[in-house]
Write an enzyme that holds these catalytic residues in place. Structure first.
Site, PDB file in Angstrom:
ATOM      1  N   SER A   1     -45.870  11.842  22.719  1.00  0.00           N
ATOM      2  CA  SER A   1     -46.302  10.298  23.043  1.00  0.00           C
ATOM      3  C   SER A   1     -45.843  10.054  24.308  1.00  0.00           C
ATOM      4  O   SER A   1     -44.545   9.875  24.759  1.00  0.00           O
ATOM      5  CB  SER A   1     -45.681   9.677  21.748  1.00  0.00           C
ATOM      6  N   GLY A   2     -46.659   9.232  25.028  1.00  0.00           N
ATOM      7  CA  GLY A   2     -46.522   8.730  26.158  1.00  0.00           C
ATOM      8  C   GLY A   2     -46.433   9.667  27.283  1.00  0.00           C
ATOM      9  O   GLY A   2     -46.285   9.186  28.637  1.00  0.00           O
TER      10      GLY A   2
ATOM     11  N   THR B   1     -54.185  10.349  26.308  1.00  0.00           N
ATOM     12  CA  THR B   1     -55.286   9.250  25.762  1.00  0.00           C
ATOM     13  C   THR B   1     -55.805   8.960  27.229  1.00  0.00           C
ATOM     14  O   THR B   1     -57.138   8.954  27.452  1.00  0.00           O
ATOM     15  CB  THR B   1     -54.871   8.115  25.025  1.00  0.00           C
TER      16      THR B   1
ATOM     17  N   ASN C   1     -43.618   5.063  23.586  1.00  0.00           N
ATOM     18  CA  ASN C   1     -44.722   4.749  24.243  1.00  0.00           C
ATOM     19  C   ASN C   1     -45.294   3.402  23.669  1.00  0.00           C
ATOM     20  O   ASN C   1     -45.444   3.164  22.285  1.00  0.00           O
ATOM     21  CB  ASN C   1     -45.663   5.960  23.904  1.00  0.00           C
TER      22      ASN C   1
ATOM     23  N   SER D   1     -49.086   4.414  21.700  1.00  0.00           N
ATOM     24  CA  SER D   1     -49.209   5.864  21.135  1.00  0.00           C
ATOM     25  C   SER D   1     -50.226   5.996  20.229  1.00  0.00           C
ATOM     26  O   SER D   1     -50.496   5.349  19.187  1.00  0.00           O
ATOM     27  CB  SER D   1     -47.846   5.989  20.564  1.00  0.00           C
ATOM     28  N   SER D   2     -51.251   7.153  20.415  1.00  0.00           N
ATOM     29  CA  SER D   2     -52.047   7.544  19.558  1.00  0.00           C
ATOM     30  C   SER D   2     -51.451   7.956  18.136  1.00  0.00           C
ATOM     31  O   SER D   2     -50.493   9.072  17.950  1.00  0.00           O
ATOM     32  CB  SER D   2     -52.917   8.466  20.060  1.00  0.00           C
TER      33      SER D   2
ATOM     34  N   GLY E   1     -48.578  15.863  20.497  1.00  0.00           N
ATOM     35  CA  GLY E   1     -47.736  16.962  20.700  1.00  0.00           C
ATOM     36  C   GLY E   1     -46.701  16.994  19.941  1.00  0.00           C
ATOM     37  O   GLY E   1     -46.507  16.387  18.961  1.00  0.00           O
TER      38      GLY E   1
ATOM     39  N   GLU F   1     -43.399  17.013  17.849  1.00  0.00           N
ATOM     40  CA  GLU F   1     -42.494  15.685  18.021  1.00  0.00           C
ATOM     41  C   GLU F   1     -41.058  16.171  17.247  1.00  0.00           C
ATOM     42  O   GLU F   1     -41.155  16.787  16.148  1.00  0.00           O
ATOM     43  CB  GLU F   1     -42.973  14.865  16.952  1.00  0.00           C
TER      44      GLU F   1
END
Length: 986
Positions: free
Chosen positions: A107-108, A112, A157, A160-161, A389, A391
């Site tokens: 994340s980050g 995206t 992030n 974050s998605s 990704g 985590e």
């Protein structure tokens, strides 16, 4: 890529495959760091693109950049997301095989943004018409909508998605985009009801409150303050400095319109979003007998209106559950905790199903419209997978378990496809395949997904088992079934060292990327993901068309239990793997350089962690197991043919023979390379670098010779035309002459203001030279003035004024201005104490001789100058005060004497007249007086005589003559005669 190989010492290698020490993680990270420091955020591992988030805008995404990469060979220029996009597109067009781009990272890390850049590249560079342009707009506008409803601020992030996304972009036989389709995976529904400290709920809630107009908020019974809503206060982070919710609201509303949402659909959608906030504010009380009741009836009224359901039925369903036993239905009251859980479950279900509907609606707008395309003829696909990704958080739960399971499957696919691709290329080229040693993570995938024995099967079984089940019983079942597995550990099964860092409520999995501890609390509830039947019945009767679509009546009638959440995810993942296996993959691995989102900062520990979790070293080892570099014969020969006399300037035989002649001339050893059917394979990067260095040296020598000849030709031609106006024929010569002059001038600039030397300029630079001389002199003067101490600055200012007044006007000027001007010519002891006490402030004092107006009798006096007036003092008495405002002028002679006259007002007969004085320091005294009284322009220098006013309107005259010594006597006709000594001019 080859064009920048020679810059490797400064910016590292553009392809990690060319790292000499490819087994060294430190060398890998150093190469990343070096390139990141030069704003080179993209690097290859073969065909895999590694992207480091710069956390700033870079000027590398313009339309000109797109054109630079369009249709260019993958390795021909520097690594870029556009290179991957274009290579994938061209492979789809030429090979007529579906492609996919897999984007992964923490994340980050910029996943995206990478997918947006790819979509933008296709929207701009692909063939298009009006319909396709509309489709391109819809593809691009789907991003802000999905981000608003599926992204949130996390600790790592700000955008974050919180769901996985796979998008197919469909192209027709001309290569134009004609359709699209999105699959979404594992939306983090738990975020709707709970956020960790420092995190936020999904963006759309804050955008609605900040950006919605007052009428809309009134209709939805909402207030602008996020802190008023229970579901928005858990993270204590209502605002973001990096994000404008108000601006993003406008973007989302525009995007919904572009995609094709009607105003009615948008209103229904916003009703649902508002209903989730009202659900969170629905509170419960507990009666004496443990029964639960709703304490916020207003919220139920608002909820019923927004959800389009019956308020009484909704209230009943939130506090009771419907059970079926032996064919009979029973209503059972919920206790307080069960009611809160039912409320939260409804909020998650409403939001999660609405998100699924939203994706379906977007898919409808992106769907192929032409019947030809529906038949599938001539249609190719590029898929984009933007998925979470690996985590590892401080507290890992069910969501992290699913996410990391997904990454295990993707890593398994990645290694399998990479190996398969390598093996196929070797076989195609007739090169012997060498077995590659790598870690096969199938053992971990089986541990999670195997039927009956895997973690997911055990979790489902525990959820379905009759009797009392809980998260602890699930952990015990795992220990009984999986105890002894090399990749599974619990507190009970661990050794003493591991037990000290593990909770009794955790299990540890040894993933391909590292160890992760999962807390089992909430696993069963999240896997069940159940909504009470009576709540479903209420929602099925909603007159909100979105909700009636999301909650089907068949769902209530069907007695079959739906699949558990983990099994649903496993099945979705299996289908995704099938989709990806059917396509030719490309990969983008995203890395975030630091947790603070700061540009230019590279946290080596954090990057190493991601390199490990992304399996990049494993990928590099697979890619480097055989040959580091391979190129088609024609590309290799075209680039390096200048290095061999046989191949330069052109090779006319078979390409393979030309390459063979070239490498033999370069001295390649047999173990360093192999020739395939259409490509050369080079085993060691060092071999390639040596060849590249030789090419650079060869090119440099040839370039130097060409440049030298061209310069001589231009110089001679310019000399011939040197007297003409500036033109192409003489521009180089004249520029050289000017440059030479300026270079010489730079070395020979005057070092002080007294140095008047200046190089003679060429005719074309006379005006510029003079301007430069003035500027340089001004600079030297300024530098000199800055170095002057305050007392010297004051001295110089006085001398400058003295020069303005007396230079070339008075004979004694050179001697007077050459001496230091003192702050006073009288010691403090020389001035009477009473006078000092009377005047109080600082003063300049000097001895003068006053000549009476009648008879010119000389009298010794002191003249004291203060800030606002001057006084004439006779020992202890203040004889006369002269206010500067009343001073009409000062007169001196042009000779070397010290006589001066102070002209004073004389409007009536009471005035005494002007003062006639003599001073040995007349230059100093008059200068100071003129400056203090602001009378510099009132000093008059007379060459022969000075007229002055006497009492009662009479006038006196002082005559000046030169003589051998200074004399002041009474002359003819009552004049005062002053004889001034001659001054030797030498």
């Amino acid at each position: 890529m080859e064009s920048s190989l020679t810059a490797r010492d400064r910016v590292g290698v553009q392809d990690f495959v060319l790292l000499e020490n490819y087994n060294s993680e430190a060398a890998f990270i150093e190469n990343l760091r070096r390139r990141f420091g030069e704003n080179l955020i993209y690097t290859y591992i073969g065909s895999v693109l590694v992207s480091v988030n710069p956390y700033k805008e870079l000027e590398i995404y313009s339309k000109q950049q797109m054109e630079r990469y369009r249709g260019v060979s993958f390795y021909e220029i520097s690594p870029h997301i556009y290179a991957v996009s274009d290579n994938t597109y061209r492979a789809m067009r030429t090979e007529r095989k579906d492609q996919c781009i897999l984007i992964s990272g923490e994340s980050g890390a910029g996943k995206t943004e990478a997918s947006k850049k790819i979509l933008l590249y296709y929207a701009v560079t692909c063939p298009t018409n009006d319909h396709m342009a509309t489709l391109g707009d819809r593809l691009l506008q789907s991003n802000p909508v999905l981000e608003a409803f599926g992204n949130a601020k996390t600790l790592r992030n700000d955008n974050s998605s919180r769901f996985g996304k796979y998008m197919d972009v469909q192209f027709d036989f001309r290569g134009a985009p004609v359709g699209g389709h999105i699959l979404n995976y594992l939306l983090e529904k738990s975020r709707v009801v709970h956020q960790n400290h420092g995190e936020r709920n999904f963006h759309i809630f804050y955008q609605l409150l900040d950006g919605g107009d007052n009428d809309l908020l009134t209709t939805l019974d909402l207030e602008r303050k996020p802190q008023n809503y229970h579901y928005l206060v858990k993270g204590n982070c209502p605002r973001l400095s990096s994000v404008s919710d108000k601006n993003n609201w406008k973007v989302v509303m525009k995007a919904l319109s572009v995609i094709g949402f009607t105003e009615e659909e948008v209103q229904k959608l916003l009703n649902i979003i508002a209903s989730v906030l009202h659900l969170g504010n629905t509170q419960f009380g507990e009666g004496e007998e443990g029964e639960t009741y709703i304490t916020t009836e207003t919220q139920i009224t608002n909820l019923a209106k927004l959800l389009g359901v019956d308020g009484a039925a909704l209230g009943e369903a939130l506090t009771h559950k419907k059970l079926t036993a032996k064919g009979e239905e029973m209503i059972s009251p919920l206790d307080f905790e069960q009611a809160v859980s039912a409320r939260d479950a409804l909020a998650k279900a409403v939001y999660g199903r609405t998100f699924t509907w939203l994706v379906e609606k977007i898919n409808q707008s992106l769907a192929l419209k032409d019947e030809i395309y529906h038949s599938g003829k001539g249609c190719s696909v590029i898929g984009l997978l933007d998925i979470y990704g690996f985590e590892v958080l401080q507290h890992n739960s069910f969501e992290q378990f699913c996410i990391n399971y997904c990454n295990e499957k993707l890593q398994q696919l990645f290694i399998e496809l990479t190996l398969r691709s390598e093996q196929e290329e070797y076989e195609t080229e007739g090169i012997a395949w060498e077995t590659v040693q790598y870690f096969d993570n199938k053992i971990i995938c089986d541990l999670i997904e195997e039927k009956h024995k895997g973690i997911i099967s055990i979790l489902d079984e525990e959820c379905l088992r009759p009797g009392e089940t809980c998260d602890v019983s699930f952990l015990e079942k795992l220990e009984d079934t999986l105890g002894g597995h090399p990749h599974f550990v619990t507190h009970k099964l661990a050794n003493g060292k591991t037990r000290r860092v593990m909770s009794r409520e955790e299990f540890r999995l040894l993933h391909y990327a590292g160890e992760v501890n999962y807390n089992i609390n909430g696993f069963l509830d999240k896997n069940n993901d159940l909504l009470n039947r009576n709540l479903k019945e209420v929602m099925c009767q909603s007159d909100n068309q979105i909700l009636s679509h999301c909650f089907r009546r068949e769902e209530v009638i069907d007695q079959k239990r739906p699949e558990m959440a983990a099994t649903q995810f496993k099945n979705s993942l299996t289908k995704l793997m099938e989709i990806l296996m059917s396509k030719e993959p490309s990969y983008v691995r995203c890395i975030k350089p630091n947790d603070a989102k700061q540009p230019g900062r590279f946290d080596e520990v954090l990057v190493r962690h991601q390199v490990k979790y992304l399996g990049l070293m494993e990928n590099l080892r697979v890619r480097r197991a055989g040959f580091a570099y391979r190129r088609r014969f024609e590309a290799f020969l075209q680039r390096y043919k200048p290095l061999c006399p046989e191949t330069w300037p052109n090779w006319h035989g078979r390409l393979a023979d030309g390459v063979s002649a070239l490498v033999n001339h370069l001295g390649y050893k047999a173990e360093e390379y192999k020739l395939g059917r259409s490509k050369i394979f080079i085993r060691f990067p060092k071999t390639l670098f040596t060849t590249e260095d030789a090419l650079e040296w060869q090119g440099l020598r040839a370039k130097t010779r060409r440049q030298a000849a061209e310069l001589i030709r231009r110089f001679i031609k310019g000399f011939i035309y040197r007297h003409e106006e500036y033109c192409p024929e003489n521009e180089y010569f004249l520029d050289h002459v000017r440059y030479s002059f300026l270079k010489n001038l730079r070395k020979n600039l005057p070092k002080s203001v007294l140095d008047k030397n200046w190089p003679t300029p060429p005719p074309s630079l006379i005006e510029a030279s003079e301007h430069l001389r003035r500027v340089h002199m001004r600079n030297m003067v300024m530098k000199y003035c800055r170095r002057v101490q305050p007392e010297w600055k004051k001295q110089m200012m006085q001398k400058v004024v003295a020069s303005e007044i007396f230079k070339d006007q008075k004979d004694s000027y050179p001697q007077g201005v050459g001496r230091l001007f003192l702050d006073s010519r009288l010691e403090r002891e020389q001035i009477n104490l009473k006078v000092i006490q009377t005047l109080a402030n600082d003063k300049y004092g000097v001895s003068v001789v006053k000549h009476d107006r009648r008879g010119f009798k000389p009298r010794s006096r002191q003249l004291l100058l203060t800030n606002t007036f001057a006084v004439l003092v006779d020992r202890t008495k203040l004889k006369q005060r002269i206010d500067y405002t009343a001073l009409r002028g000062i007169s001196v002679s042009s000779l070397s004497d010290g006589m001066f006259v102070l002209h004073l007002p004389n409007e009536d007969n009471k005035q005494k007249g002007d003062l006639v004085l003599h001073c040995n320091h007349v230059i100093e005294l008059v200068t100071k007086l003129a400056m203090m009284a602001s009378k510099v322009n009132y000093v008059n220098i007379s060459p022969g005589s000075i007229r002055f006013a006497m009492a009662r309107g009479k006038e006196g005259i002082i005559d000046f003559v030169r003589g051998s010594e200074l004399k002041v006597t009474k002359g003819k006709r009552g004049h005062l005669l002053v004889t001034a000594p001659r001054i030797n001019s030498t």
